[in-house]
Enzyme design. Structure first.
Site, PDB file in Angstrom:
ATOM      1  N   LYS A  88     -25.699  -9.584  60.719  1.00 20.36           N
ATOM      2  CA  LYS A  88     -26.703  -9.636  61.745  1.00 20.36           C
ATOM      3  C   LYS A  88     -27.486  -8.450  61.855  1.00 20.36           C
ATOM      4  O   LYS A  88     -28.362  -8.305  62.739  1.00 20.36           O
ATOM      5  CB  LYS A  88     -25.864  -9.790  62.996  1.00 20.36           C
ATOM      6  CG  LYS A  88     -24.882 -11.091  63.152  1.00 20.36           C
ATOM      7  CD  LYS A  88     -24.208 -11.244  64.410  1.00 20.36           C
ATOM      8  CE  LYS A  88     -23.265 -12.517  64.075  1.00 20.36           C
ATOM      9  NZ  LYS A  88     -22.290 -12.719  65.126  1.00 20.36           N
ATOM     10  N   ARG A 113     -14.238 -15.807  72.937  1.00 17.57           N
ATOM     11  CA  ARG A 113     -15.426 -16.485  73.093  1.00 17.57           C
ATOM     12  C   ARG A 113     -14.956 -18.195  73.128  1.00 17.57           C
ATOM     13  O   ARG A 113     -14.082 -18.427  72.791  1.00 17.57           O
ATOM     14  CB  ARG A 113     -15.902 -16.428  71.232  1.00 17.57           C
ATOM     15  CG  ARG A 113     -16.372 -15.007  70.976  1.00 17.57           C
ATOM     16  CD  ARG A 113     -17.548 -14.436  71.761  1.00 17.57           C
ATOM     17  NE  ARG A 113     -18.505 -15.138  71.435  1.00 17.57           N
ATOM     18  CZ  ARG A 113     -19.273 -14.953  70.176  1.00 17.57           C
ATOM     19  NH1 ARG A 113     -18.953 -14.211  69.601  1.00 17.57           N
ATOM     20  NH2 ARG A 113     -20.335 -15.739  70.182  1.00 17.57           N
ATOM     21  N   PRO A 150     -27.650 -14.483  67.939  1.00 16.84           N
ATOM     22  CA  PRO A 150     -28.016 -15.115  66.570  1.00 16.84           C
ATOM     23  C   PRO A 150     -26.949 -14.807  65.430  1.00 16.84           C
ATOM     24  O   PRO A 150     -26.466 -13.819  65.429  1.00 16.84           O
ATOM     25  CB  PRO A 150     -29.458 -14.586  66.234  1.00 16.84           C
ATOM     26  CG  PRO A 150     -30.016 -13.766  67.509  1.00 16.84           C
ATOM     27  CD  PRO A 150     -28.780 -13.459  68.426  1.00 16.84           C
ATOM     28  N   GLU A 151     -26.771 -15.621  64.745  1.00 18.38           N
ATOM     29  CA  GLU A 151     -26.027 -15.612  63.425  1.00 18.38           C
ATOM     30  C   GLU A 151     -26.694 -15.597  62.281  1.00 18.38           C
ATOM     31  O   GLU A 151     -28.094 -15.425  62.316  1.00 18.38           O
ATOM     32  CB  GLU A 151     -24.850 -16.829  63.706  1.00 18.38           C
ATOM     33  CG  GLU A 151     -24.148 -16.963  65.038  1.00 18.38           C
ATOM     34  CD  GLU A 151     -23.297 -17.953  65.016  1.00 18.38           C
ATOM     35  OE1 GLU A 151     -22.690 -18.516  63.846  1.00 18.38           O
ATOM     36  OE2 GLU A 151     -22.968 -18.413  66.278  1.00 18.38           O
TER      37      GLU A 151
END
Length: 263
Positions: free
Chosen positions: A53, A253, A2-3
């Site tokens: 985060k 990524r 999650p960001e």
């Protein structure tokens, strides 16, 4: 993972469930936290803060629960007495008379006293949060041009929580598409207009994602207000120029971009 927008929405949900309500039961899985259980009974959550985060749950006795979900951690809100059917491992339970919040699977959990909030390694290292309403494009521009960050390629810089907290992969690719830049660009090479556009996008897009209340695993955020323009859209035409969106790997990524209008 999650960001920032997803973490902030989780914090909102936790606050809505138990903020200001006396805690009737507290349980921690980790032995080093057990001594805090009795100290929190009868106290209440004053607010839940995000630092990128990481999530900081502040209590009325000045203790703060630090938690970082990393890849697998997840918070859930349930009616008190309800036991969710899950294979996840429970780490934290904070219970009030009507609602209970549960943290599963996270391993990075600590209890901090006020003086430790300024000395905690992660909290010391993390940069300004993109969802902080006091953070301005001018400050972002200063960080972009600072000696520490001006020579960094955006592919890695926009994933570095020391630069700006709360950014992650989907925000990285959407921000760079919005301003027509690639992951190989550096702040030192931008003209004034590009720098200004990037500084604004670094705040506007995360805040739009948060405000329109969407889910990262859907192709839109909060109704149809926020849509992915390139993320997970490789092989599709770019809505801006019609070129085919491509996928590669940058900074380990997946990276999505349009070769027609990002250059």
């Amino acid at each position: 993972m999650p960001e920032g927008p997803e973490i902030r929405r989780a914090a909102d949900n936790l606050e809505a469930a138990i903020k200001g309500k006396p805690l009737t039961d507290v349980w921690f899985a980790f032995p080093q936290l057990k001594t805090y259980q009795s100290q929190l009974i009868g106290q209440h959550v004053t607010h839940v803060e995000t630092r990128g985060k990481a999530l900081l749950t502040h209590f009325s006795n000045d203790l703060t629960l630090y938690s970082h979900n990393q890849l697998y951690g997840v918070w859930r809100v349930v009616d008190t007495g309800e036991e969710p059917q899950t294979t996840r491992v429970l780490r934290v339970k904070l219970q009030t008379a009507d609602k209970t919040i549960l943290l599963y699977s996270a391993s990075d959990i600590e209890m901090l006293r006020p003086e430790q909030l300024t000395t905690h390694p992660f909290l010391q290292r993390v940069g300004p949060d993109v969802l902080d309403p006091n953070l301005t494009p001018e400050v972002v521009k200063e960080r972009l041009l600072s000696p520490r960050f001006r020579n960094r390629q955006f592919a890695g810089l926009l994933l570095d929580q020391a630069f700006l907290a709360g950014l992650g992969n989907y925000l990285r690719v959407e921000i760079l598409w919005q301003v027509g830049l690639t992951g190989n660009h550096k702040a030192k090479d931008l003209n004034a207009a590009q720098l200004d556009a990037l500084a604004h996008a670094l705040l506007d897009i995360p805040r739009f994602s948060y405000a329109t209340r969407g889910l990262v695993d859907e192709n839109k955020h909060h109704g149809a207000l926020f849509r992915f323009k390139v993320f997970h859209r490789d092989g599709e035409p770019c809505e801006r120029c019609g070129s085919i969106i491509e996928k590669t790997t940058l900074s380990s990524r997946p990276f999505y971009w349009c070769p027609g209008c990002q250059h």
